[in-house]
Design an enzyme around this catalytic site. Structure first.
Site, mmCIF file in Angstrom:
data_model
loop_
_atom_site.group_PDB
_atom_site.id
_atom_site.type_symbol
_atom_site.label_atom_id
_atom_site.label_comp_id
_atom_site.label_asym_id
_atom_site.label_seq_id
_atom_site.Cartn_x
_atom_site.Cartn_y
_atom_site.Cartn_z
ATOM 1 N N ARG A 1 0.829 -1.214 0.000
ATOM 2 C CA ARG A 1 0.000 0.000 0.000
ATOM 3 C C ARG A 1 0.861 1.261 0.000
ATOM 4 O O ARG A 1 0.445 2.332 -0.445
ATOM 5 C CB ARG A 1 -0.960 -0.017 1.195
ATOM 6 C CG ARG A 1 -1.833 1.218 1.314
ATOM 7 C CD ARG A 1 -3.062 0.996 2.202
ATOM 8 N NE ARG A 1 -2.788 0.187 3.365
ATOM 9 C CZ ARG A 1 -2.142 0.606 4.454
ATOM 10 N NH1 ARG A 1 -1.711 1.839 4.531
ATOM 11 N NH2 ARG A 1 -1.929 -0.222 5.473
ATOM 12 N N TYR B 1 -18.063 14.218 -14.758
ATOM 13 C CA TYR B 1 -18.486 12.818 -14.679
ATOM 14 C C TYR B 1 -19.444 12.663 -13.490
ATOM 15 O O TYR B 1 -19.202 13.220 -12.408
ATOM 16 C CB TYR B 1 -17.235 11.954 -14.516
ATOM 17 C CG TYR B 1 -17.483 10.503 -14.230
ATOM 18 C CD1 TYR B 1 -18.343 9.744 -15.006
ATOM 19 C CD2 TYR B 1 -16.824 9.872 -13.180
ATOM 20 C CE1 TYR B 1 -18.560 8.407 -14.737
ATOM 21 C CE2 TYR B 1 -17.023 8.527 -12.911
ATOM 22 C CZ TYR B 1 -17.897 7.805 -13.689
ATOM 23 O OH TYR B 1 -18.106 6.478 -13.425
ATOM 24 N N ASP C 1 -9.153 16.746 -14.352
ATOM 25 C CA ASP C 1 -9.338 15.355 -14.769
ATOM 26 C C ASP C 1 -9.057 15.296 -16.270
ATOM 27 O O ASP C 1 -9.768 15.921 -17.067
ATOM 28 C CB ASP C 1 -10.782 14.921 -14.450
ATOM 29 C CG ASP C 1 -11.065 13.471 -14.849
ATOM 30 O OD1 ASP C 1 -10.416 12.959 -15.792
ATOM 31 O OD2 ASP C 1 -11.955 12.859 -14.241
ATOM 32 N N LYS D 1 -9.455 3.945 -18.755
ATOM 33 C CA LYS D 1 -9.945 4.348 -20.081
ATOM 34 C C LYS D 1 -8.807 4.300 -21.100
ATOM 35 O O LYS D 1 -8.255 3.256 -21.350
ATOM 36 C CB LYS D 1 -10.586 5.729 -19.974
ATOM 37 C CG LYS D 1 -11.466 5.912 -18.741
ATOM 38 C CD LYS D 1 -12.627 4.949 -18.685
ATOM 39 C CE LYS D 1 -13.474 5.219 -17.443
ATOM 40 N NZ LYS D 1 -14.488 4.235 -17.212
#
Ligand SMILES: Cc1ncc(COP(=O)(O)O)c(C=O)c1O
Length: 442
Positions: free
Chosen positions: A76, A129, A202, A227
């Site tokens: 992590r 979005y 973004d 994407k």
């Protein structure tokens, strides 16, 4: 066995010379975790599919874990494959540093979470979005952050909003989801900085092949690597890039909240980067041609693609985007029923959510990504009931045009209650031939 040229290829039992008598379970675990010796560097970044890394001693382990010395201790906190992917994206985005996440939403959450506290204010684009809007309102809003949505294409409105009250973050999307609004990064960055705000962008719809917001003044860039960056709809990932100081804060936030990217997913996403340029060229060429075709269809009332001169921010796109990209939106007559009928009649595009893949995806935002918005909120986000969003894939243009033409016929039928049909006297694409728009390369 001697270290002969093929000793490693055929497997060298006990290469460490560990001859202690041990039980089977101990031997199995130690044997299965012994690292191979590799003198020749691999050409692909290896998948470090491990959560734990060993240190020479307790002192080193403590220092690596707390960041006093560079290195790896726990997945992590950092992983070599994940770090390789993040630095590749940072380089392509023109940023000093990057950190990768398990999804685009985790990346956005960490970017904003690292910057704001209760009582702070975020001014965000109203055409974002849908899940980003939900996160802003439902996560940050609930924790005491004020969020105001504005039209970021109206710079006077942006200026007034920033002047109205202290703002920590101005948030925009390079090309917005789903209405293809193009943000004017240099102008927005200048306004944000003049008012003491951090400009966060973004860049998912554009990818660094089309636009590098950091070079245009943005402070942090978030991206759903699910994407275009990964590009094949088979891996979920996100990334944040920016200055080393800001990305360090974003990484610290991730360490406390989770959202780390899996190394195997990082490997797949990195493989996508190698073909990003080729894919974006083809996405752009096909999308621009499809947009020009759609713009002259009788059933289509409006088309948004940055290459069309009719696009409201065509001039900004021409300055700011190296290519116009694979995303377009269009509105068909007949409202919601027509939109749903269009999707159902398509035979090439999959009926699925997402974008930026090798295959074409057509979405009806009012019934999918923006389903959580009521009609008023939909209208405020610039979304009409007959709006369709298309992520143009890598298929042949002629096949897509033929499929869309068939689906438009079905849509107009559904939208008019079944008594309308496509005008048989006209060949497709000829109705508005006099006003047909040709894409301008951007
Ligand atoms: C513009 C934009 N940003 C962020 C996201 C979230 O990405 P992810 O699904 O990888 O969490 C999406 C997803 O569709 C998106 O379209």
């Amino acid at each position: 066995m001697a270290d002969s040229p093929d000793a490693r290829a055929i497997g060298d039992a006990r290469p460490t010379g560990d001859t202690q008598p041990r039980g089977f379970a101990t031997r199995a675990i130690r044997a299965a975790h012994r690292l191979p010796r590799v003198d020749q560097a691999p050409t692909s970044v290896p998948i470090y599919q491990t959560v734990t890394f060993t240190s020479a001693d307790a002192e080193e382990l403590g220092a690596v874990t707390t960041g006093e010395i560079p290195g790896y201790s726990y997945g992590r906190l950092a992983n070599p494959t994940v770090a390789a992917f993040a630095s590749a994206v940072a380089e392509l985005e023109g940023a000093a540093a990057g950190f990768a996440f398990g999804s685009g939403m985790a990346a956005i959450h960490a970017a904003l979470g690292a910057l704001v506290s209760a009582g702070d204010r975020i001014v965000a684009t109203r055409s974002s979005y849908g899940t980003t809007r939900s996160q802003l309102v439902g996560v940050f809003g609930r924790l005491g952050v004020t969020v105001d949505f504005i039209d970021i294409t109206d710079l006077a409105t942006v200026e007034a909003a920033l002047a109205a009250s202290p703002t920590r973050v101005l948030y925009a999307e390079t090309i917005s989801n789903p209405t293809i609004v193009v943000a004017d990064h240099p102008a927005l960055a200048e306004l944000a900085h003049r008012h003491g705000a951090i400009y966060v962008v973004d860049n998912t719809f554009a990818s660094p092949y089309l636009c590098r917001p950091i070079e245009l003044g943005a402070d942090l860039v978030c991206e759903s690597a699910t994407k275009y960056l990964a590009g094949h709809s088979d891996v979920m990932a996100g990334v944040v890039v920016g200055s080393t100081a800001l990305v360090q804060r974003v990484r610290d936030f991730e360490v406390d909240t989770g959202g780390a990217l899996d190394p195997h997913a990082a490997f797949l996403a990195m493989r996508g980067l190698s073909t990003l340029a080729l894919r974006m060229e083809r996405h752009t060429a096909t999308a621009a041609a499809l947009a020009a075709w759609l713009a002259v269809q009788p059933e289509v009332t409006r088309v948004w693609h940055p290459a069309l001169p009719s696009h409201p921010q065509h001039a900004i796109a021409s300055r700011q985007l190296d290519r116009s990209g694979g995303m377009l939106a269009f509105e068909i007559a007949g409202g919601r029923a027509a939109g749903e009928a269009f999707i159902d009649a398509l035979t090439i595009p999959e009926r699925t959510a997402s974008l930026g893949s090798v295959f074409t995806i057509v979405a009806h935002p009012p019934s999918t990504t923006h389903r959580q918005l009521d009609d008023a909120a939909l209208a405020a986000a610039g979304i009409t009931p007959g709006l369709l969003r298309c992520s143009v894939g890598l298929e042949d243009l002629d096949d897509l045009v033929a499929d869309f033409e068939r689906a438009l016929g079905a849509a107009i039928e559904a939208g008019s209650g079944g008594d309308a049909s496509r005008d048989a006297d006209r060949a497709p694409g000829t109705r508005d031939a006099a006003t047909a728009v040709e894409p301008t390369p951007v």
